[in-house]
Write a protein that holds these residues in place. Structure first.
Motif, PDB file in Angstrom:
ATOM      1  N   ALA A   1      62.972  80.423  51.860  1.00 28.86           N
ATOM      2  CA  ALA A   1      63.052  81.712  51.159  1.00 28.86           C
ATOM      3  C   ALA A   1      61.652  82.140  50.714  1.00 28.86           C
ATOM      4  CB  ALA A   1      63.986  81.602  49.960  1.00 28.86           C
ATOM      5  N   ILE A   2      60.870  81.184  50.211  1.00 32.46           N
ATOM      6  CA  ILE A   2      59.482  81.477  49.842  1.00 32.46           C
ATOM      7  C   ILE A   2      58.683  81.877  51.083  1.00 32.46           C
ATOM      8  CG2 ILE A   2      57.367  80.518  48.867  1.00 32.46           C
ATOM      9  CD1 ILE A   2      59.571  80.993  46.829  1.00 32.46           C
ATOM     10  N   GLN A   3      58.952  81.196  52.198  1.00 30.05           N
ATOM     11  CA  GLN A   3      58.272  81.546  53.445  1.00 30.05           C
ATOM     12  C   GLN A   3      58.642  82.968  53.881  1.00 30.05           C
ATOM     13  OE1 GLN A   3      55.974  79.725  55.201  1.00 30.05           O
ATOM     14  NE2 GLN A   3      55.748  81.594  56.397  1.00 30.05           N
ATOM     15  N   THR A   4      59.891  83.340  53.673  1.00 33.57           N
ATOM     16  CA  THR A   4      60.322  84.704  53.992  1.00 33.57           C
ATOM     17  C   THR A   4      59.549  85.725  53.167  1.00 33.57           C
ATOM     18  OG1 THR A   4      62.556  83.919  54.520  1.00 33.57           O
ATOM     19  CG2 THR A   4      62.305  86.268  54.045  1.00 33.57           C
ATOM     20  N   ILE A   5      59.375  85.417  51.893  1.00 32.87           N
ATOM     21  CA  ILE A   5      58.598  86.311  51.027  1.00 32.87           C
ATOM     22  C   ILE A   5      57.164  86.420  51.536  1.00 32.87           C
ATOM     23  CG2 ILE A   5      57.658  86.569  48.695  1.00 32.87           C
ATOM     24  CD1 ILE A   5      60.251  85.237  47.675  1.00 32.87           C
ATOM     25  N   GLY A   6      56.597  85.290  51.950  1.00 31.79           N
ATOM     26  CA  GLY A   6      55.256  85.317  52.526  1.00 31.79           C
ATOM     27  C   GLY A   6      55.194  86.181  53.774  1.00 31.79           C
ATOM     28  N   PHE A   7      56.253  86.134  54.574  1.00 32.41           N
ATOM     29  CA  PHE A   7      56.315  86.956  55.786  1.00 32.41           C
ATOM     30  C   PHE A   7      56.338  88.442  55.435  1.00 32.41           C
ATOM     31  CE2 PHE A   7      58.998  89.049  59.080  1.00 32.41           C
ATOM     32  CZ  PHE A   7      58.109  88.930  60.145  1.00 32.41           C
ATOM     33  N   PHE A   8      57.075  88.799  54.401  1.00 37.15           N
ATOM     34  CA  PHE A   8      57.108  90.199  53.967  1.00 37.15           C
ATOM     35  C   PHE A   8      55.723  90.651  53.490  1.00 37.15           C
ATOM     36  CE2 PHE A   8      61.881  89.804  52.795  1.00 37.15           C
ATOM     37  CZ  PHE A   8      62.216  90.008  54.123  1.00 37.15           C
ATOM     38  N   PHE A   9      55.038  89.770  52.783  1.00 33.93           N
ATOM     39  CA  PHE A   9      53.688  90.114  52.336  1.00 33.93           C
ATOM     40  C   PHE A   9      52.734  90.240  53.526  1.00 33.93           C
ATOM     41  CE2 PHE A   9      55.025  89.093  48.043  1.00 33.93           C
ATOM     42  CZ  PHE A   9      54.202  89.890  47.260  1.00 33.93           C
ATOM     43  N   PHE A  10      52.966  89.433  54.560  1.00 33.77           N
ATOM     44  CA  PHE A  10      52.131  89.532  55.762  1.00 33.77           C
ATOM     45  C   PHE A  10      52.305  90.903  56.419  1.00 33.77           C
ATOM     46  CE2 PHE A  10      51.858  89.240  60.398  1.00 33.77           C
ATOM     47  CZ  PHE A  10      50.552  88.798  60.554  1.00 33.77           C
ATOM     48  N   ILE A  11      53.557  91.328  56.559  1.00 33.73           N
ATOM     49  CA  ILE A  11      53.808  92.644  57.153  1.00 33.73           C
ATOM     50  C   ILE A  11      53.163  93.744  56.309  1.00 33.73           C
ATOM     51  CG2 ILE A  11      55.594  94.307  57.793  1.00 33.73           C
ATOM     52  CD1 ILE A  11      57.469  91.968  58.314  1.00 33.73           C
ATOM     53  N   ALA A  12      53.328  93.636  54.987  1.00 29.57           N
ATOM     54  CA  ALA A  12      52.744  94.640  54.096  1.00 29.57           C
ATOM     55  C   ALA A  12      51.221  94.652  54.214  1.00 29.57           C
ATOM     56  CB  ALA A  12      53.163  94.356  52.656  1.00 29.57           C
ATOM     57  N   HIS A  13      50.632  93.462  54.370  1.00 28.51           N
ATOM     58  CA  HIS A  13      49.173  93.370  54.510  1.00 28.51           C
ATOM     59  C   HIS A  13      48.715  94.027  55.807  1.00 28.51           C
ATOM     60  CE1 HIS A  13      45.152  91.668  54.153  1.00 28.51           C
ATOM     61  NE2 HIS A  13      45.263  91.209  55.390  1.00 28.51           N
ATOM     62  N   GLN A  14      49.453  93.790  56.879  1.00 25.09           N
ATOM     63  CA  GLN A  14      49.085  94.366  58.171  1.00 25.09           C
ATOM     64  C   GLN A  14      49.279  95.877  58.188  1.00 25.09           C
ATOM     65  OE1 GLN A  14      47.721  92.815  60.891  1.00 25.09           O
ATOM     66  NE2 GLN A  14      47.519  91.016  59.572  1.00 25.09           N
ATOM     67  N   ARG A  15      50.318  96.341  57.526  1.00 24.52           N
ATOM     68  CA  ARG A  15      50.629  97.774  57.533  1.00 24.52           C
ATOM     69  C   ARG A  15      49.970  98.522  56.365  1.00 24.52           C
ATOM     70  NH1 ARG A  15      51.881  96.389  61.906  1.00 24.52           N
ATOM     71  NH2 ARG A  15      53.900  96.613  62.956  1.00 24.52           N
ATOM     72  N   ARG A  16      49.249  97.763  55.533  1.00 26.22           N
ATOM     73  CA  ARG A  16      48.575  98.339  54.359  1.00 26.22           C
ATOM     74  C   ARG A  16      49.568  99.013  53.407  1.00 26.22           C
ATOM     75  NH1 ARG A  16      43.149  98.111  55.012  1.00 26.22           N
ATOM     76  NH2 ARG A  16      42.347  97.880  57.137  1.00 26.22           N
ATOM     77  N   TRP A  17      50.715  98.380  53.240  1.00 28.25           N
ATOM     78  CA  TRP A  17      51.698  98.890  52.297  1.00 28.25           C
ATOM     79  C   TRP A  17      51.306  98.489  50.879  1.00 28.25           C
ATOM     80  CZ3 TRP A  17      56.552  96.743  55.266  1.00 28.25           C
ATOM     81  CH2 TRP A  17      56.746  97.506  56.427  1.00 28.25           C
ATOM     82  N   SER A  18      51.905  99.157  49.922  1.00 30.54           N
ATOM     83  CA  SER A  18      51.734  98.773  48.524  1.00 30.54           C
ATOM     84  C   SER A  18      52.348  97.395  48.290  1.00 30.54           C
ATOM     85  CB  SER A  18      52.412  99.800  47.609  1.00 30.54           C
ATOM     86  OG  SER A  18      52.530  99.307  46.292  1.00 30.54           O
ATOM     87  N   ARG A  19      51.765  96.620  47.370  1.00 36.29           N
ATOM     88  CA  ARG A  19      52.306  95.291  47.052  1.00 36.29           C
ATOM     89  C   ARG A  19      53.711  95.382  46.469  1.00 36.29           C
ATOM     90  NH1 ARG A  19      49.043  90.858  46.579  1.00 36.29           N
ATOM     91  NH2 ARG A  19      50.297  90.085  44.838  1.00 36.29           N
TER      92      ARG A  19
END
Length: 301
Positions: free
Chosen positions: A248-266
């Protein structure tokens, strides 16, 4: 030997937190989670002798006010805090600091069970079992339990609770260590003391071998009866939810990775993380993230 205002402030804070844990039941659920923070800050800021003097004074005053239980409770939080502070001084990686703190708290929790039984002839597990039986009997007498509930079901529930103690202990140790690191690191950095932090969330990646262990545990769990009390059954009872939480923590990290790549807000990955923690099957995303190179699909060319 000089004591600065900052160190005296944190010593007073550690005393107030300790007394609130012991004397203010309405607040101790909150204050107990912060108990390690002042000790970590003090040990990191002060020379060892200065820290020892201030810690001893705090425990002595707490003893005079709250009795002999005060230094016992204080020492429980003092030991892992000292270890964290010592590693902070050495600029040790955050992962190592957290691992050391978690293992120390786990060791203390298990030692408590042994000491209570050996010294005080008091089995905390037995007391917990008796409490559950008493509560269940009261609820049955008040008609607040299902009509089909019987003594065998109560005993089965107690067995599950006892067998789940390792998972509970690990969860407690993890929570205390992570929260203490999160708060203490920011305060120390505000004081100009550099403390290594965890890698950014978008870089989180657990070892791929955990996927294999998780799949094996899931398969074994399918073939084990809920009434089984063997070592493997108890191990799986703790291992499966623990690994599910890791992914589940890894999933959260994956979401942050996508946000980082797409330059989304945290705020976007933070909001996406809420259902992951509330709905365990979503941890499968973390399993896939580790098992397959799906991040390449989101990487900028």
């Amino acid at each position: 030997m000089k004591f600065g205002l900052k160190s005296l402030f944190w010593s007073a804070g550690s005393l107030l937190l300790l007394l609130s844990v012991l004397l203010l039941p309405a607040l101790n659920v909150l204050t107990v989670t912060l108990m390690m923070v002042p000790y970590v800050i003090l040990y990191t800021m002060l020379p060892t002798k200065s820290f020892a003097i201030q810690a001893a004074v705090v425990l002595a005053i707490a003893f005079l006010i709250a009795g002999p239980v005060a230094p016992v409770v204080g020492l429980f939080f003092l030991v892992p805090a000292v270890i964290m502070g010592h590693l902070y001084r050495k600029k040790t990686a955050a992962r190592v600091v957290l691992t050391a703190a978690i293992l120390t708290i786990l060791g203390e929790l298990m030692l408590e069970l042994v000491l209570f039984e050996v010294i005080l002839d008091l089995s905390l597990i037995q007391e917990m079992s008796n409490l559950v039986r008493s509560m269940t009997d009261d609820l049955l007498a008040q008609g607040m339990m299902p009509p089909q509930w019987n003594e065998e079901m109560t005993e089965a529930m107690i067995r599950v609770m006892i067998h789940s103690l390792p998972l509970v202990f690990i969860s407690i140790a993890f929570f205390y260590s992570v929260l203490t690191h999160f708060i203490a690191r920011r305060i120390l950095r505000a004081y100009g003391i550099d403390v290594p932090g965890m890698p950014p969330a978008h870089e989180w990646m657990v070892p791929r071998s955990l996927v294999f262990y998780y799949l094996v545990a899931i398969v074994l769990e399918m073939f084990i009866s809920p009434q089984d009390t063997s070592f493997i059954s108890v191990a799986l009872l703790n291992l499966v939810p623990l690994l599910r939480f890791v992914f589940a923590i890894q999933t959260i990290g994956f979401f942050f990775f996508i946000a980082h790549q797409r330059r989304w807000s945290r705020a976007v990955p933070l909001l996406m993380s809420i259902p992951v923690l509330l709905f365990p099957p979503l941890s499968l995303i973390g399993v896939l993230d580790v098992a397959f190179p799906i991040r390449k699909s989101f990487t900028k060319s």
